[in-house]
Design a protein around this motif. Structure first.
Motif, PDB file in Angstrom:
ATOM      1  N   MET A   1      10.086   3.106  18.851  1.00  0.00           N
ATOM      2  CA  MET A   1       8.887   3.567  19.160  1.00  0.00           C
ATOM      3  C   MET A   1       8.469   2.515  17.410  1.00  0.00           C
ATOM      4  N   PRO A   2       6.996   2.472  17.780  1.00  0.00           N
ATOM      5  CA  PRO A   2       6.366   0.962  17.144  1.00  0.00           C
ATOM      6  C   PRO A   2       6.454   2.300  15.336  1.00  0.00           C
ATOM      7  N   ARG A   3       6.414   1.638  14.560  1.00  0.00           N
ATOM      8  CA  ARG A   3       5.650   2.162  13.668  1.00  0.00           C
ATOM      9  C   ARG A   3       4.874   1.405  12.722  1.00  0.00           C
ATOM     10  N   TYR A   4       4.131   2.214  11.810  1.00  0.00           N
ATOM     11  CA  TYR A   4       2.663   1.313  11.937  1.00  0.00           C
ATOM     12  C   TYR A   4       2.772   2.157  10.406  1.00  0.00           C
ATOM     13  N   ALA A   5       1.460   1.422   9.603  1.00  0.00           N
ATOM     14  CA  ALA A   5       1.351   1.852   8.296  1.00  0.00           C
ATOM     15  C   ALA A   5      -0.123   1.639   7.766  1.00  0.00           C
ATOM     16  N   LEU A   6      -0.135   2.262   7.324  1.00  0.00           N
ATOM     17  CA  LEU A   6      -1.912   2.499   6.806  1.00  0.00           C
ATOM     18  C   LEU A   6      -1.917   2.794   4.987  1.00  0.00           C
ATOM     19  N   LEU A   7      -3.332   1.289   5.285  1.00  0.00           N
ATOM     20  CA  LEU A   7      -3.171   1.249   3.794  1.00  0.00           C
ATOM     21  C   LEU A   7      -3.984   2.321   3.229  1.00  0.00           C
ATOM     22  N   ILE A   8      -4.030   1.913   1.861  1.00  0.00           N
ATOM     23  CA  ILE A   8      -4.863   2.985   1.804  1.00  0.00           C
ATOM     24  C   ILE A   8      -6.212   2.370   0.507  1.00  0.00           C
ATOM     25  N   LEU A   9      -7.375   3.510   0.827  1.00  0.00           N
ATOM     26  CA  LEU A   9      -8.178   2.663   0.310  1.00  0.00           C
ATOM     27  C   LEU A   9      -8.887   2.488  -1.304  1.00  0.00           C
ATOM     28  N   PRO A  10      -8.508   1.665  -2.086  1.00  0.00           N
ATOM     29  CA  PRO A  10      -8.361   1.782  -3.706  1.00  0.00           C
ATOM     30  C   PRO A  10      -9.931   2.922  -4.088  1.00  0.00           C
ATOM     31  N   ALA A  11      -9.538   4.260  -4.724  1.00  0.00           N
ATOM     32  CA  ALA A  11     -10.306   4.770  -5.262  1.00  0.00           C
ATOM     33  C   ALA A  11     -11.180   4.538  -6.961  1.00  0.00           C
ATOM     34  N   TYR A  12     -12.196   4.764  -6.986  1.00  0.00           N
ATOM     35  CA  TYR A  12     -12.678   4.310  -7.807  1.00  0.00           C
ATOM     36  C   TYR A  12     -12.476   5.657  -9.325  1.00  0.00           C
ATOM     37  N   ASN A  13     -11.981   7.008  -8.704  1.00  0.00           N
ATOM     38  CA  ASN A  13     -11.677   8.209  -9.289  1.00  0.00           C
ATOM     39  C   ASN A  13     -10.091   7.676  -9.181  1.00  0.00           C
ATOM     40  N   ARG A  14     -10.205   7.256 -10.343  1.00  0.00           N
ATOM     41  CA  ARG A  14      -8.171   7.165 -11.323  1.00  0.00           C
ATOM     42  C   ARG A  14      -7.580   8.848 -10.602  1.00  0.00           C
ATOM     43  N   VAL A  15      -8.100   9.724 -11.448  1.00  0.00           N
ATOM     44  CA  VAL A  15      -7.424  11.003 -11.097  1.00  0.00           C
ATOM     45  C   VAL A  15      -7.514  11.367  -9.822  1.00  0.00           C
ATOM     46  N   TYR A  16      -8.104  11.427  -8.687  1.00  0.00           N
ATOM     47  CA  TYR A  16      -8.207  11.575  -7.392  1.00  0.00           C
ATOM     48  C   TYR A  16      -7.619  10.099  -6.410  1.00  0.00           C
ATOM     49  N   GLU A  45       5.156   8.200   2.897  1.00  0.00           N
ATOM     50  CA  GLU A  45       5.522   6.906   1.786  1.00  0.00           C
ATOM     51  C   GLU A  45       6.111   6.428   1.569  1.00  0.00           C
ATOM     52  N   THR A  46       5.461   5.059   1.678  1.00  0.00           N
ATOM     53  CA  THR A  46       6.769   3.374   1.573  1.00  0.00           C
ATOM     54  C   THR A  46       5.242   2.351   0.924  1.00  0.00           C
ATOM     55  N   THR A  47       6.462   1.855  -0.040  1.00  0.00           N
ATOM     56  CA  THR A  47       5.813   0.546  -0.765  1.00  0.00           C
ATOM     57  C   THR A  47       6.229  -0.925   0.196  1.00  0.00           C
ATOM     58  N   ILE A  48       5.352  -1.496   0.069  1.00  0.00           N
ATOM     59  CA  ILE A  48       5.915  -2.439   0.696  1.00  0.00           C
ATOM     60  C   ILE A  48       4.718  -3.619   0.501  1.00  0.00           C
ATOM     61  N   GLY A  49       5.987  -4.874  -0.212  1.00  0.00           N
ATOM     62  CA  GLY A  49       4.778  -5.517  -1.222  1.00  0.00           C
ATOM     63  C   GLY A  49       4.631  -5.546  -2.908  1.00  0.00           C
ATOM     64  N   GLY A  50       5.096  -4.049  -2.526  1.00  0.00           N
ATOM     65  CA  GLY A  50       4.413  -3.758  -3.920  1.00  0.00           C
ATOM     66  C   GLY A  50       3.769  -2.265  -4.234  1.00  0.00           C
ATOM     67  N   VAL A  51       2.964  -2.331  -2.975  1.00  0.00           N
ATOM     68  CA  VAL A  51       1.904  -1.320  -2.658  1.00  0.00           C
ATOM     69  C   VAL A  51       1.947  -0.118  -1.352  1.00  0.00           C
ATOM     70  N   PRO A  52       1.384   0.852  -2.082  1.00  0.00           N
ATOM     71  CA  PRO A  52       1.791   2.107  -1.627  1.00  0.00           C
ATOM     72  C   PRO A  52       1.452   2.144   0.280  1.00  0.00           C
ATOM     73  N   TYR A  53       2.062   2.107   0.968  1.00  0.00           N
ATOM     74  CA  TYR A  53       1.308   2.901   1.988  1.00  0.00           C
ATOM     75  C   TYR A  53       1.279   4.228   2.026  1.00  0.00           C
ATOM     76  N   VAL A  54       1.341   4.934   3.860  1.00  0.00           N
ATOM     77  CA  VAL A  54       1.564   5.499   4.580  1.00  0.00           C
ATOM     78  C   VAL A  54       1.679   5.751   5.590  1.00  0.00           C
TER      79      VAL A  54
END
Length: 339
Positions: A1-16, A45-54
């Protein structure tokens, strides 16, 4: 089954931003259960290239699924995973207006725009209405209009109430100026509202279209905001007027709520308890109400009891609780009105 990755938008609010991965997983679960044609599996949650993805697995996503996922509140890009490579899928968010509508206004206590979008998303999906429909959204404690502006971004009609006259004036001035600067064809006025010759509030009425041709054709959006007590909503809006009701309740820290006696209450549930029966009467059958609140001011059971006592059905949703600061832990509850 295909696998997909969502890159999360960097948040200006650090806590959020620190909560955004977990919140995206919960939001994605709602999208999968209530909006997507594909069934999702193995969400993590998966780290790809040092960046977190869902990442998640699903049968081949069709164009409508990709378009829907484009509106996840914190998504930046969507990829199909092909071995060690990521193939970008074309994003088609609903946004009809410039993002500065959401970001220009800066003030203490403003709700994070990503969270506002999340709250609106899951409430609309709970109603069963399509996210790309022309809906009527009501925020009964709208402040300076973050929820209203997100509704406008989606092409919805936006309605609101707030007792704070300064917030009403700030939003009225901002929206009129923004429409003028964007050169969007519109009409806008602030009018007094009277009952038995007595002034009971003021109302902002706005109608706008994306072009002169759209205005002539009736392809318009409406905004109506009232400066008045939310518990008197039936004095300003007709019963069964709104498809969804979405509000971020006062946290009782920077923003207190006022009870019937006029004193400042530190519990958001004191005001919600008085207001929910009014809000429920303004909701159309089959519609949904989404409320975010500070859990230090009341438990999930307390809020659930208030919503159910007004004839609403609390929905079972994934965990959206997250830390905001030492005095605020925010959560979401969504309830529907039986059809």
């Amino acid at each position: 089954m295909p696998r997909y990755a969502l890159l999360i938008l960097p948040a200006y609010n650090r806590v959020y931003g620190e909560s955004s991965i977990r919140l995206t997983r919960s939001e994605l679960e709602v999208f999968g259960a209530r909006g997507l044609s594909a069934t999702l599996a193995d969400v993590e949650e998966t780290t790809i290239g040092g960046v977190p993805y869902v990442t998640f697995e699903a049968p081949e996503l069709d164009a409508s699924d990709v378009a829907l996922l484009s509106n996840l509140s914190s998504v930046y890009a969507l990829f199909r995973v092909e071995g060690e490579l990521l193939r970008p899928l074309p994003m088609r968010p609903l946004d009809r207006l410039g993002s500065d509508l959401l970001t220009i206004l800066k003030y203490a206590g403003k709700t994070n725009e990503h969270f506002t979008k999340l709250l609106l998303n899951v409430t609309v999906l709970a109603s069963g209405a399509p996210l790309d429909g022309h809906l009527s959204v009501f925020d009964p404690m709208c402040g300076r209009g973050t929820t209203l502006n997100q509704a406008l971004m989606y092409g919805y009609d936006a309605y609101g109430m707030d007792l704070d006259v300064k917030d009403f004036d700030a939003y009225s001035g901002f929206l009129k100026t923004w429409l003028k600067n964007k050169r969007l064809k519109h009409t806008a006025e602030v009018v007094p509202v009277r009952r038995d010759r007595a002034l009971v509030g003021r109302r902002l009425n706005v109608t706008f279209g994306l072009s002169k041709e759209a205005m002539k054709a009736g392809d318009v959006q409406q905004v109506s905001v009232v400066a008045a007590d939310t518990r008197k909503g039936r004095d300003f809006f007709k019963p069964r007027s709104f498809d969804v009701i979405v509000t971020d309740a006062p946290y009782g820290v920077q923003h207190g709520s006022r009870g019937q006696g006029g004193g400042l209450s530190r519990s958001p549930l004191a005001l919600i308890d008085e207001a929910v029966p009014v809000w429920a009467s303004l909701l159309r059958p089959g519609g949904a109400m989404g409320v975010s609140w500070n859990t230090y001011g009341g438990s999930r059971d307390d809020l659930g009891e208030i919503l159910e006592s007004a004839g609403l059905e609390v929905q079972k949703f994934p965990d959206f609780e997250h830390w905001v600061d030492q005095a605020i832990v925010r959560d979401i509850m969504v309830a529907t009105k039986p059809a």
